[in-house]
Scaffold this active site. Structure first.
Site, PDB file in Angstrom:
ATOM      1  N   HIS A  23       0.868  -1.192   0.000  1.00 40.93           N
ATOM      2  CA  HIS A  23       0.000   0.000   0.000  1.00 40.93           C
ATOM      3  C   HIS A  23       0.898   1.232   0.000  1.00 40.93           C
ATOM      4  CE1 HIS A  23      -3.746   2.178   1.843  1.00 40.93           C
ATOM      5  NE2 HIS A  23      -3.084   2.954   0.986  1.00 40.93           N
ATOM      6  N   HIS A  25       1.651   5.318  -1.743  1.00 36.60           N
ATOM      7  CA  HIS A  25       1.366   6.501  -2.555  1.00 36.60           C
ATOM      8  C   HIS A  25       2.697   7.104  -3.001  1.00 36.60           C
ATOM      9  CE1 HIS A  25      -2.906   6.773  -1.220  1.00 36.60           C
ATOM     10  NE2 HIS A  25      -2.417   6.234  -0.108  1.00 36.60           N
ATOM     11  N   ARG A  27       2.419   9.536  -5.664  1.00 35.35           N
ATOM     12  CA  ARG A  27       1.966  10.755  -6.352  1.00 35.35           C
ATOM     13  C   ARG A  27       2.438  10.756  -7.808  1.00 35.35           C
ATOM     14  NH1 ARG A  27      -1.456  10.883  -2.249  1.00 35.35           N
ATOM     15  NH2 ARG A  27      -0.656  11.835  -0.336  1.00 35.35           N
ATOM     16  N   HIS A 150     -10.574   0.846   1.538  1.00 35.94           N
ATOM     17  CA  HIS A 150     -10.404   1.854   2.591  1.00 35.94           C
ATOM     18  C   HIS A 150     -11.627   1.709   3.499  1.00 35.94           C
ATOM     19  CE1 HIS A 150      -9.061   5.914   4.134  1.00 35.94           C
ATOM     20  NE2 HIS A 150     -10.254   5.770   4.680  1.00 35.94           N
ATOM     21  N   HIS A 188      -4.882  -0.707   5.866  1.00 34.58           N
ATOM     22  CA  HIS A 188      -4.487   0.120   7.018  1.00 34.58           C
ATOM     23  C   HIS A 188      -5.427  -0.043   8.219  1.00 34.58           C
ATOM     24  CE1 HIS A 188      -7.372   2.683   5.030  1.00 34.58           C
ATOM     25  NE2 HIS A 188      -6.499   3.277   4.253  1.00 34.58           N
ATOM     26  N   LEU A 233      -5.458   9.245   7.689  1.00 36.31           N
ATOM     27  CA  LEU A 233      -6.774   8.623   7.684  1.00 36.31           C
ATOM     28  C   LEU A 233      -6.630   7.189   7.188  1.00 36.31           C
ATOM     29  CD1 LEU A 233      -9.022  11.507   6.273  1.00 36.31           C
ATOM     30  CD2 LEU A 233      -9.054  10.552   8.588  1.00 36.31           C
ATOM     31  N   HIS A 265       3.126  14.685   1.346  1.00 39.40           N
ATOM     32  CA  HIS A 265       2.567  16.000   1.055  1.00 39.40           C
ATOM     33  C   HIS A 265       3.667  17.023   1.314  1.00 39.40           C
ATOM     34  CE1 HIS A 265      -1.646  14.673   0.828  1.00 39.40           C
ATOM     35  NE2 HIS A 265      -1.416  13.940   1.905  1.00 39.40           N
ATOM     36  N   ALA A 277      -4.324  14.752   5.068  1.00 39.02           N
ATOM     37  CA  ALA A 277      -4.105  13.503   5.797  1.00 39.02           C
ATOM     38  C   ALA A 277      -3.008  12.695   5.118  1.00 39.02           C
ATOM     39  CB  ALA A 277      -5.395  12.698   5.849  1.00 39.02           C
TER      40      ALA A 277
END
Length: 359
Positions: A23, A25, A27, A150, A188, A233, A265, A277
Site C-alpha cells: 500500500h 502513494h 503521487r 479503505h 491500514h 486517515l 505532502h 491527511a
C-alpha cells in the site's frame, strides 16, 4: 531470515528476504521523482495507489502512470530494482469490461475502493457499492483480482473514531456475503474490531498494517499541541487498538502483511488551516517496522509479515533478494529537501534504534 548477535545482548543485525509494500502513494510529477527512491531502496515491489488528480480509473491510464514511474526509476539510477504494481480506482461507473481489461493487462494487480470523501483525493469514490458496482465486483471475483478497501464509513453522524468498526457491519459483511470468493484486502487496519474480523472471517481476506498505527496512538497527534505530521486517515486510535494491531502484525498470522500507506505532502499542505491527511514513512519504513517488532521481542516474525504474506496472498512469487537491518541509533531528519519540495517524515527530529544497511 538470518540474524547476527555480536554483543550477546540481543540481535544487532537482521537479514530478511527483500520485502514488498502492499500500500503505497508515490503521487506524480515532481513529488514522484522526490520520493520514489526511498521506497525503491527498501522494497522489491509496491502496490501503487490510484488516487491521483484525475484518478486512475482505466487500464490505459494505469499503464501510462506505470511508465512514468519506470522512467523516474531510470532517472534515479534504480531501473530494474523496483516493480510498481498498478491499481484502478473503483467508481460507480466502473464496468465489468474494464475489470476484464485490467486483469488481462498483466500490470494491474488490484482495484481500490474509496468511499466517496473518505480520504485524500477520494471525491470520485463509490457511493453505492452493492448497487452500481455489482457488475464490477462480480468481474473482480471472476478474474481473481483483489479489491483493496479503505474501510471507513463517511456518514457524518458516525464519530470519526468509530468509522472503521461501523464499516465492518455496514459494508464489509454484506459485501463478502454477496461475493464470498472475492479477494479483499482490508487496508491500514486501526482497530481491535478490524483485527478480530480479519482473523475470524471466512474466505479470501487479508489486511495491511502501517508503521504509524503500530508505533503510535492518538495521543501523538496532540502531544504539546496539534502535530499535523501524525495526522492520517484512518486516524490513529486508542492504545488498546494499537496493542491489538501489534499483536496481529507480530503473530505470524498470514492474513496480515506490510503496507506503509506512505503518503507524501509538501510541508505547507500539512501545516495548513485544513491540513492534508497522510504520514510520510517511505524514508525509514523498514526501520519503523523493525522498531515495532523489536519492542515485542518478535523480530523473528518480521520476515513473514514484510516479505512473504503479501506475496502469497496476491499469488506472486516471493522476492529473491535480501535486505539487512542494523541495530543502530539513527536520527530521523526534521525535514527533507527534495527537488524544491519540502517534506516532513513521520517522527522527524526523533531517533530510531534500527536502520537499513545501504548497498
Amino acid at each position: 531470515m538470518t540474524s547476527k548477535n555480536s554483543s550477546g545482548s540481543g540481535i544487532d543485525s537482521l537479514t530478511i528476504t527483500r520485502p514488498d509494500d502492499w500500500h503505497l502513494h508515490v503521487r506524480d510529477g515532481e513529488m514522484l521523482r522526490a520520493v520514489l527512491a526511498d521506497s525503491a531502496s527498501q522494497f522489491g515491489r509496491a502496490i501503487i495507489m490510484p488516487n491521483l488528480r484525475p484518478p486512475v480509473v482505466a487500464t490505459e491510464q494505469a499503464g501510462a502512470y506505470r511508465q512514468r514511474i519506470l522512467a523516474a526509476l531510470e532517472q534515479a539510477g534504480l531501473g530494474g530494482r523496483f516493480e510498481p504494481l498498478m491499481t484502478l480506482y473503483l467508481t460507480d461507473n466502473t464496468t465489468a469490461e474494464e475489470i476484464g481489461r485490467a486483469a488481462q493487462s498483466g500490470f494491474v494487480k488490484a482495484v481500490k475502493l474509496y468511499p466517496a470523501g473518505a480520504t485524500t483525493n477520494s471525491d470520485a469514490g463509490v457511493t453505492d457499492l452493492l448497487g452500481r458496482c455489482a457488475p464490477a465486483l462480480e468481474a473482480l471475483q471472476r478474474h481473481g483480482l483483489p479489491l483493496l478497501v479503505h474501510g471507513e464509513v463517511t456518514d457524518p453522524a458516525i464519530d470519526l473514531f468509530d468509522r472503521e468498526a461501523v464499516f465492518i457491519d455496514r459494508v464489509m459483511i454484506p459485501l463478502r456475503k454477496a461475493f464470498p470468493e472475492l479477494k479483499v484486502v482490508f487496508e491500514h487496519l486501526t482497530t481491535k474490531e478490524a483485527v478480530a474480523y480479519v482473523s475470524q472471517a471466512e474466505g479470501p481476506i487479508g489486511a495491511t498494517i502501517t508503521p504509524q498505527h503500530l508505533l503510535y496512538n492518538r495521543n501523538a497527534i496532540f502531544l504539546g499541541g496539534v502535530r499535523p505530521h501524525f495526522y492520517c486517515l484512518p486516524v490513529l486510535k486508542r492504545e488498546t487498538h494499537r496493542l491489538a494491531l501489534v499483536e496481529a502484525a507480530t503473530s505470524g498470522n498470514p492474513r496480515f502483511f506490510l503496507g506503509t500507506d506512505s503518503a507524501p505532502h509538501i510541508r505547507g499542505l500539512k501545516e495548513h488551516a485544513c491540513g492534508c491527511a497522510g504520514c510520510y514513512t517511505a524514508l525509514h519504513a523498514m526501520a519503523l517496522y523493525a522498531t515495532a517488532f523489536d519492542a515485542m521481542g518478535r523480530l523473528d516474525k518480521l520476515e513473514a509479515f514484510a516479505s512473504f504474506n503479501g506475496a502469497d496472498f496476491y499469488g506472486l512469487p516471493r522476492n529473491t533478494g535480501t535486505l539487512t537491518l542494523l541495530r543502530r541509533e539513527t536520527p530521523i531528519p526534521e525535514r527533507l529537501e527534495r527537488g524544491g519540495l519540502e517534506i516532513v517524515p513521520l517522527a522527524g527530529g526523533e531517533s530510531l534504534g534500527w536502520t537499513v544497511q545501504q548497498d
